[in-house]
Structure formats: C-alpha cells, structure tokens
Write an enzyme that holds these catalytic residues in place. Structure first.
Site, short mmCIF file in Angstrom:
data_model
loop_
_atom_site.label_atom_id
_atom_site.label_comp_id
_atom_site.label_asym_id
_atom_site.label_seq_id
_atom_site.Cartn_x
_atom_site.Cartn_y
_atom_site.Cartn_z
CB SER A 163 -21.30 -31.09 55.17
OG SER A 163 -22.39 -31.89 55.60
CD GLU A 199 -3.17 -0.56 0.24
OE1 GLU A 199 -3.06 0.52 -0.36
OE2 GLU A 199 -4.14 -1.31 0.10
#
Length: 691
Positions: free
Chosen positions: A347, A87
């Site tokens: 528990s 580019e």
C-alpha cells in the site's frame, strides 16, 4: 677517571670530524645517486569516508597492507610535538641532515662502545621508508642522508611529515599512524591520550619486536622510554607523564571500520582515481542505524533482514543507507543490497494515487468516498482485513489504508499516468513480465526499490518536487524533478501526519505510510518530518513469505526508532502553500463533497471462494518457543458462508464471519489446505513448512 676523560675527549673530537665528513660526503653524493623517490607513485589503501572525513571503510593495497594517507591535520597535535621531541628536535631547522644529531650519535658510540641513537632525521627515515634496504651499513646511512637532502630540496616540511605519518611501520601489515590508531585503539588519531601518543611514537623503531598484540611487555617498556625522554622537553607535566605510564597497553588488534559497506563497495567500483572517496553519509547516524537494524532483524527471526535509508530532502543527500543488518551474515544474505532490491510496495504507493487525485480536483481530504464491494471488470479489490467501512472521508481512507477507495481513485487518475508520473520523478519501477499497468498497481502490483520509494516520499515533504538523491560529495547537484502540485503534496503530508502510530509511539510528529506486500513477503514504512525522509523495508532476502509480517507491526516501529536516533525533536512540516483549500465536507464545492466510483457496486456481488494466504507452493518458516510451534494463519476471500476449512483433508473449522483462521502445525513438511463454501465451490493450496 683520566682514562674516561681522555676517551670522552677523543670521542668528542672524532664525533665532530665524523659528522662533518658525513654531512660533506652526503652533500657531495647528491648527484651520484640520481633522483630520489618522492612517494608520488605510492599505492595507498582506498578509503571511503563520510561527510566529515571519518573512515567508513578501507581496502587493503595490492600488497595486502593497510596504508592510510595522513597529514598533520589528521592527528593529535600533541603526537607531532612528542614525535619531534623524541625523533628530530630540529626538524624545522635542518635541511635533511642534522650534523648535531650525528655528532651526538658518534659521541655516544665512542663513549659507550655501541649505538645509542642513530642520528637519523625524520627526512632520512622517510627516505628509508621510500627506498627500503634490508642491510644496515655505513653506505646505507650515507644513502639515507643523500636522499634526505634530496627530499628537502623537492618537498616542504609538511609534505615530508605527511609521508612519515602515512608510511611509518607499526607491525604486521599496518603502515602509518591512522592504520595503527584504528587497529590498536579503535579510533582515528585526532584525539589521543599521552600514553597512546607515546606508544605510537615508540613502535616504528622496532615494529615487529614491539608489537603490542604479540609482545605487550616490550611495547609497554618502549612506550615508557619515550615518556622518560620527552619528559625533559617541557611539553608535558610530570603528572601527565606519570598518568600516561599507568595507561594499559592494547593487547589485541581491532578490526578496521566497516560501516556502510554496500555504499562503500559501490563507490569504489565506480571511482575513477584517487585513494579517498567522500560520501554524503553521516557516519555516526549510519552506525546507530546499523545497530538498530541488527537488533530488530535478530528479534524478527533467523532469516529476517531489514534495510533503512535516510535522506535530507532539501539537498537529496543520503545520510544513511543500511543495506542489510550484517554484511557478513550469510544466513541473511548480508552482502545483498536490499535498498536497491525490487520489491512489491503493497500500500505504500497509495499517497501518490491520492496526490494525483488532489491535483486533478477529483477529491479533497474531506471528500466522502465509498468503501464497499466493487468490481472493475474481472478485478474486485478487497481490503486487507476483508471488511468494509462504508462511507468514509478520503482522509480516513488513506490513514486506514483502505484498498477499495484507493483503487476507485486510481481508476480515474489512470494507472499508466501514475506510473509515468513516478518515473518522471526519478523512480525506477518495474511491472511483472508481460503485464501492463492496471489497477492492481496501486496495491503493490509492481516492483520498486526502497531507495526510490524514499526519494518519492521526500518529494511529498518538498511540496511536490524530488531532489535527485546523491551519495558522493563530489557529484554536482542536479535539478529537482516534478512529482505533483505543491498543494496536493501538502494535503498528502497533512493526511499522513494523522496516521495512527505504532504502539508506544507518539503520533502527529511525522507523516508516514506503511505497506505490506501480497503473501506477507515485504513490510514497509516510509515517513518524513521537516528535514528528513526515512524509508524502512523488512522481510526475507529470498522473498519467501513470512506469516504475520505487516508493515505496521514490523517496519513502522523501526521507522519511529530511526527518527528518534536521527533527531531528538522532529522538525515541523512546512506550512501550507498557496492554493490549499481548508474546508469541512459540507463546505466543499458540490463536485468535491462525494466521489463517484466508476466500478460496479453491490453487496450481492460474490467472488469465488479462494485461499489468499498462504499462496500455493509457498515455503513458510516455523517459529516457536522451542516446545510449541506458533500457529499458521489461513486467510480466505470470497465465497458464500459458511466456510469449511480442512487441513490435509481433515475438517478443521467452520466459520461464518472470520476470514482468517489459524491452525497449529505438527512440524516440518508439506501441508494441503482446503476450503469449501455453501455453494460447494472450493479452493486448495499446498505449502511447505520448514524450520
């Protein structure tokens, strides 16, 4: 031939004049167009990332776009090399406009008669993305050039490159390389193949025309043109280019990452500003445990769910938080955060009862304690299996999770004191409405959240101090809170390390405890090694009872698998601190050799017969293999044998010893269960069976 040479000569001369005029005009119009947009007001997708910066979950912008911020450090260096080679070769040399590129574009137009390349720099392309215009014209190109110069004057090259990496269009609602890489390749763009790199370079030029999920053949051709162009740059070998051309092009879009969705939603809701929210979560571990939760919830049944929390107990960092097996599973209420749901712990609070007993000098792990029928006023605790072990050590009582000894110790520790101490350590516990802390608290008569229970167990691993849990990396560290004395916490961990592991699991490597709530609604398992504390909850999100749901068989295997996925070798528990008394029962000081309960004991105590499970009004899910339905358990307590059990008024079984019987259901519907004992006392419940 002479005509072509003349045409080329004129084109070259024209290109020089056009480029010079274009650049000069652009420079002169800088003041005319006013300030350029710099991208500082852009809305980015809100992103929640893990402790390493990897995306956990992203959110669309208000315009419905995936726009993830990106910098050069977020992408494969070869992508930047290929992008600039294709580019803008002189990106780091020009000031926003590249006269040589414009000359090339003008020359190509003059010789070919149509546009071959546009001559736009990356700076000009960023200007177009920041100030989009529908029509392409010479005026628009001039404006881009002006804006490119303005951008270069206001921003450095890295900032401009970051804007391109964040805004470049990739088709549909995808903007920026990160969104594109995640959607097309299912990964962040930190490591890309050369074929993937070339495709991501090619798409922004014509993002809709070249969309690989709609036009894979066009995307393939565009990618190969990029490869042909960059082949001459010398950055990549011919062999690499050839291999890249053989790579397939993706033909579908992948879903965006969705990991730790509940934690992400929560963090997003409280975030004040910024587009990036950083969590303490380890994304890799989070995903492994999400898969584990999905697998196990699927095996447990259609409406079953699971939640997992992993804490690094030295720092308090939450490394994983699986709040449901599947965020989008409506049958499992997937969007409900089960790590923060109040549930009965069964528990699972017993270790803290004994811890305070150790701290107070009431008991020692080798102290003898009675597991026999006992009554505290109107309350008579029973063990889960309705049997009694007689005289046992405190160590064995905790490892076997015996209820009667735990209640005996709690009676002297004090329920209110236990509740206060857990609250001081940061746990948010909730008693049932209109109730005060009583002895039933020790067996699950209170609501607790998985995340709080995990934090409390991390305090045991830390020798009695709890580091407040944190899930945001930005949060300042808070001071640790006291849970119990170091020696007491170590004793608890040492006892829990000897708890019997689930089938096919190695014992002695982690300290852990399970819990099962009343009515088989919740199954728990929480454990720790020298580094991690992991908490697991299993049950139905709606709180309905599940026949046979036990912490040991449903949650403990998930806990051990979670440790296996968190670390290959659990870290050893820390050594004993000062003040630990190591002695056998006979070597203990006389007051510590045997614990004296304050309850009324005696085998003659007989409670009224009652059906403990299923509770009256419960809805039970029917399971089976498609042909036969699994039997339903009926658990009976109290009464004088023999016991007569009836189903819908018909005699079913007479028993002298077993307190749990099973009947085969006929199918969905209401069932009345009754029991009578030798004295004529009776109890009955009505439950609903549904598939």
């Amino acid at each position: 031939m002479s005509t072509l040479r003349s045409r080329a000569s004129y084109a070259a001369i024209g290109a020089v004049w056009i480029a010079a005029a274009f650049a000069g005009a652009a420079a002169g119009l800088v003041e005319t167009f006013g300030p350029a947009p710099l991208g500082d007001k852009l809305e980015y997708s809100k992103t929640v990332v893990d402790r390493d910066g990897d995306l956990l979950r992203g959110y669309l912008t208000k315009q419905g776009r995936w726009r993830l911020p990106a910098t050069r450090g977020d992408v494969d260096p070869r992508f930047v090399d290929a992008l600039l080679a294709y580019e803008d070769k002189r990106f780091f040399d020009h000031h926003g406009v590249d006269p040589r590129a414009m000359m090339r574009a003008a020359y190509q137009f003059g010789t070919e008669g149509h546009i071959i390349s546009g001559g736009s720099t990356l700076s000009m392309q960023v200007a177009r993305l920041l100030e989009p215009r529908r029509k392409r014209s010479l005026y628009a190109k001039f404006r881009q050039a002006v804006r490119g110069l303005q951008l270069e004057a206001a921003l450095d090259k890295e900032q401009i490159l970051s804007l391109y990496l964040s805004l470049a269009p990739y088709g549909g609602n995808l903007e920026g390389i990160r969104a594109a890489s995640l959607a097309y390749f299912g990964k962040e763009p930190r490591r890309l193949t050369l074929g993937e790199t070339a495709l991501l370079v090619a798409l922004p030029q014509s993002p809709e025309y070249r969309r690989p999920d709609r036009h894979p053949e066009r995307a393939h051709a565009a990618r190969n043109r990029v490869l042909d162009r960059i082949a001459g740059s010398g950055l990549f070998s011919p062999a690499e280019i050839a291999r890249a051309k053989l790579e397939p092009v993706p033909t579908t879009r992948r879903p965006m990452p969705l990991s730790a969705p509940h934690a992400a939603d929560e963090a997003r809701a409280v975030a004040q500003s910024g587009s990036i929210i950083r969590l303490t979560i380890d994304g890799h571990l989070q995903r492994r445990l999400e898969r584990l939760a999905r697998e196990r919830a699927g095996q447990l049944g259609e409406a079953m769910s699971a939640a997992i929390v992993v804490v690094e107990h030295e720092t308090g960092d939450i490394l994983a938080r699986v709040a449901s097996p599947d965020y989008f599973d409506e049958a499992r209420a997937g969007q409900v955060d089960l790590t923060r749901a109040l549930r009965s712990p069964g528990s699972a609070l017993k270790p803290f009862i004994y811890g305070l007993g150790f701290e107070d000098g009431l008991v020692h792990p080798e102290t003898l304690i009675e597991d026999r029928p006992v009554r505290y006023g109107d309350y008579a605790p029973e063990n889960f299996d309705l049997t009694f072990q007689g005289t046992v050590t405190v160590r064995k009582a905790l490892q076997l999770s015996l209820n009667v000894p735990a209640v005996a110790v709690l009676d002297q520790v004090g329920p209110s004191r236990l509740l206060a101490r857990l609250g001081e350590a940061g746990a948010s516990l909730q008693l049932p409405k209109h109730e005060t802390a009583g002895l039933a608290l020790g067996l699950g008569g209170i609501g607790v959240r998985l995340i709080d229970l995990t934090a409390l167990y991390s305090g045991l691993a830390r020798h009695g101090t709890v580091r407040p849990l944190q899930e945001r990396l930005a949060e300042p560290a808070r001071p640790a809170m006291r849970l119990m004395e170091p020696a007491a916490a170590w004793h608890v961990g040492d006892v829990l390390r000897g708890a019997p592991p689930p089938p096919n699991a190695a014992g002695g490597r982690i300290a852990f405890k399970t819990g099962t709530s009343y009515g088989y609604r919740d199954a728990w398992a929480v454990g720790f090694d020298g580094k991690f504390t992991i908490g697991v909850w299993v049950g139905r999100p709606d709180g309905a009872p599940v026949t046979g749901l036990l912490g040991r068989t449903a949650a403990a295997p998930i806990l051990f698998d979670a440790f296996a996925r968190a670390t290959q070798t659990p870290k050893a528990l820390p050594p004993a601190p000062d003040g630990v008394l190591a002695a056998r029962t006979s070597q203990l000081p006389p007051p510590l050799r045997r614990f004296a309960s304050r309850g009324i004991q005696g085998e003659a105590m007989t409670q009224a017969v009652r059906i403990v499970f299923p509770p009256h009004g419960a809805s039970l899910a029917l399971d089976g293999d498609g042909e036969t339905l699994n039997p339903i358990a009926v658990k009976i307590a109290g009464g004088t044998p023999p016991l007569n059990v009836m189903v819908n008024g018909l005699p079913f079984e007479t028993t002298n010893a077993p307190r749990t019987v099973f009947f085969a259901p006929d199918g969905p519907g209401f069932v009345r269960l009754s029991v009578t004992d030798a004295t004529g006392a009776a109890d009955s419940v009505t439950v609903r069976l549904q598939q």
